[in-house]
Write a protein that holds these residues in place. Sequence first.
Motif, mmCIF file in Angstrom:
data_model
loop_
_atom_site.group_PDB
_atom_site.id
_atom_site.type_symbol
_atom_site.label_atom_id
_atom_site.label_comp_id
_atom_site.label_asym_id
_atom_site.label_seq_id
_atom_site.Cartn_x
_atom_site.Cartn_y
_atom_site.Cartn_z
ATOM 1 N N LEU A 264 3.055 -1.648 7.599
ATOM 2 C CA LEU A 264 2.891 -1.366 6.546
ATOM 3 C C LEU A 264 1.691 0.146 7.055
ATOM 4 O O LEU A 264 0.976 0.455 5.862
ATOM 5 C CB LEU A 264 1.698 -2.694 5.775
ATOM 6 C CG LEU A 264 2.461 -3.312 5.191
ATOM 7 C CD1 LEU A 264 2.239 -4.614 4.763
ATOM 8 C CD2 LEU A 264 3.475 -2.756 4.176
ATOM 9 N N GLU A 265 0.949 -0.405 7.829
ATOM 10 C CA GLU A 265 0.124 0.304 9.065
ATOM 11 C C GLU A 265 0.869 1.801 8.163
ATOM 12 O O GLU A 265 0.510 3.303 8.324
ATOM 13 C CB GLU A 265 -0.483 0.174 10.024
ATOM 14 C CG GLU A 265 -1.539 -0.872 9.076
ATOM 15 C CD GLU A 265 -2.162 -2.204 10.889
ATOM 16 O OE1 GLU A 265 -1.397 -1.508 12.162
ATOM 17 O OE2 GLU A 265 -2.703 -2.026 10.725
ATOM 18 N N LEU A 266 2.346 2.058 9.485
ATOM 19 C CA LEU A 266 3.051 3.196 9.426
ATOM 20 C C LEU A 266 3.662 3.969 8.633
ATOM 21 O O LEU A 266 3.297 4.878 8.226
ATOM 22 C CB LEU A 266 4.274 2.709 10.340
ATOM 23 C CG LEU A 266 4.893 4.411 10.554
ATOM 24 C CD1 LEU A 266 5.529 3.900 12.147
ATOM 25 C CD2 LEU A 266 5.906 3.742 10.025
ATOM 26 N N CYS A 267 3.389 2.877 7.046
ATOM 27 C CA CYS A 267 3.969 3.469 5.901
ATOM 28 C C CYS A 267 3.102 3.988 5.319
ATOM 29 O O CYS A 267 3.231 4.665 4.327
ATOM 30 C CB CYS A 267 4.837 2.184 5.440
ATOM 31 S SG CYS A 267 5.443 2.065 3.538
ATOM 32 N N GLY A 268 1.734 3.142 5.976
ATOM 33 C CA GLY A 268 0.720 4.316 4.984
ATOM 34 C C GLY A 268 -0.002 5.618 5.588
ATOM 35 O O GLY A 268 -0.745 6.286 5.076
ATOM 36 N N HIS B 265 11.818 2.786 5.279
ATOM 37 C CA HIS B 265 12.339 1.940 4.260
ATOM 38 C C HIS B 265 11.839 1.022 4.323
ATOM 39 O O HIS B 265 12.639 -0.129 5.495
ATOM 40 C CB HIS B 265 14.025 2.035 4.979
ATOM 41 C CG HIS B 265 14.459 2.915 4.180
ATOM 42 N ND1 HIS B 265 14.524 4.904 5.328
ATOM 43 C CD2 HIS B 265 15.987 3.671 3.329
ATOM 44 C CE1 HIS B 265 15.357 5.185 4.673
ATOM 45 N NE2 HIS B 265 16.524 5.037 3.819
ATOM 46 N N ILE B 266 10.756 0.230 3.808
ATOM 47 C CA ILE B 266 10.087 -0.333 3.880
ATOM 48 C C ILE B 266 10.382 -1.844 3.921
ATOM 49 O O ILE B 266 9.961 -3.086 3.914
ATOM 50 C CB ILE B 266 8.516 -0.238 3.502
ATOM 51 C CG1 ILE B 266 7.375 -1.082 3.729
ATOM 52 C CG2 ILE B 266 8.751 -0.334 1.662
ATOM 53 C CD1 ILE B 266 7.133 -1.211 4.977
ATOM 54 N N ASP C 222 -2.836 1.408 -2.105
ATOM 55 C CA ASP C 222 -1.339 0.311 -1.856
ATOM 56 C C ASP C 222 -1.190 -0.108 -0.538
ATOM 57 O O ASP C 222 -1.268 -0.861 -0.428
ATOM 58 C CB ASP C 222 -0.271 1.216 -2.527
ATOM 59 C CG ASP C 222 -0.214 1.520 -3.750
ATOM 60 O OD1 ASP C 222 -0.564 1.104 -4.961
ATOM 61 O OD2 ASP C 222 0.424 2.538 -4.106
ATOM 62 N N LEU C 223 -2.230 1.112 0.218
ATOM 63 C CA LEU C 223 -1.928 0.052 1.857
ATOM 64 C C LEU C 223 -2.778 -1.266 1.781
ATOM 65 O O LEU C 223 -2.354 -1.638 2.635
ATOM 66 C CB LEU C 223 -2.433 0.961 2.753
ATOM 67 C CG LEU C 223 -2.214 0.441 4.451
ATOM 68 C CD1 LEU C 223 -0.940 -0.261 4.743
ATOM 69 C CD2 LEU C 223 -2.890 1.445 4.796
ATOM 70 N N ASP C 224 -4.100 -0.829 1.545
ATOM 71 C CA ASP C 224 -4.893 -1.645 1.505
ATOM 72 C C ASP C 224 -4.664 -3.269 0.862
ATOM 73 O O ASP C 224 -4.331 -4.576 0.932
ATOM 74 C CB ASP C 224 -5.999 -1.899 1.041
ATOM 75 C CG ASP C 224 -7.534 -2.956 1.206
ATOM 76 O OD1 ASP C 224 -7.894 -3.180 1.907
ATOM 77 O OD2 ASP C 224 -8.299 -3.153 0.373
#
Length: 293
Positions: A29-33, A40-41, A274-276
Amino acid sequence: MSAQPLTATGRRSVAELEDLAYELRTKLLELCGTYEGAVHIGGDLSAADVFTVLFEYGMDVDPDDIRNPHRDRFVLSKGHAAVCMYIAMAIRGFFSYEGIVETYGQLDSAYGMHPCKVQLPGVEASTGSLGHGLPLAVGMALGARHRGEEHRVFCLLGDGETGEGSVWEAVMAARSNELGNLVAVVDRNRQLMTSFAEERVVFEPYPDKWRAFGWNVVHVDGHDMAELVRAVDDLPPATSDRPTVVIAETVKGKGVDFMERNLAWHAGSLGAADLDRALTALAASRAATKENV
């Protein structure tokens, strides 16, 4: 029981594996943020427990000796889940997580959106075109047989790609060549990129299809770490004559409530808010799991 990891002094407990899977999802998730493009989460989150049990418990690998001829091999057939594999490998000690974050998806990066064995030592096969990974794994397992080697070859597939004819040709070839050293794991999250699986391809009765081709079939909850560990512990010897498939029933987007079974989250990116929200949801999911143990 399968061989212990080459560098391990003992096996990971189920509780330790669950903590590592939570760490893997958090870092995903951190990388996606932080990454500006789409990750491709959804399918990464569905496969996180499987990646954890393979790299931290099931596979005989040594990050400090990646060419050891006795090592187990791993092929990621669902190549779009590469970032989940990278982070699982980083947690295992192959390389640093920070290196992934710094260069993921950039031109000439070792950490591409699909894995490349030329760019990243430790990756056994370059994959991305769906339906190709299991045939590659069959070739690796057959080659090991011819050389008299007894390591295993593991291959992680998405259930959607098992609609490809090349997968079933490989399934038939594996049984015909009595490749008991081959283990396929299917991330059965029942979703494709833009639809639910059974809406496009009728897979059920899914385990029976594998049995019909002569495979040893193990059907598990892909988010129950104890079940995944038992599946590894109960694998037939690598010298046996029947390949094994572990069908792992999973949830796409697992652990993040607004992503779970949501077709919109096949791939995407997370802004700060959204990350939070996602990290908070993941922490709540982990806490609920601990309470139910």
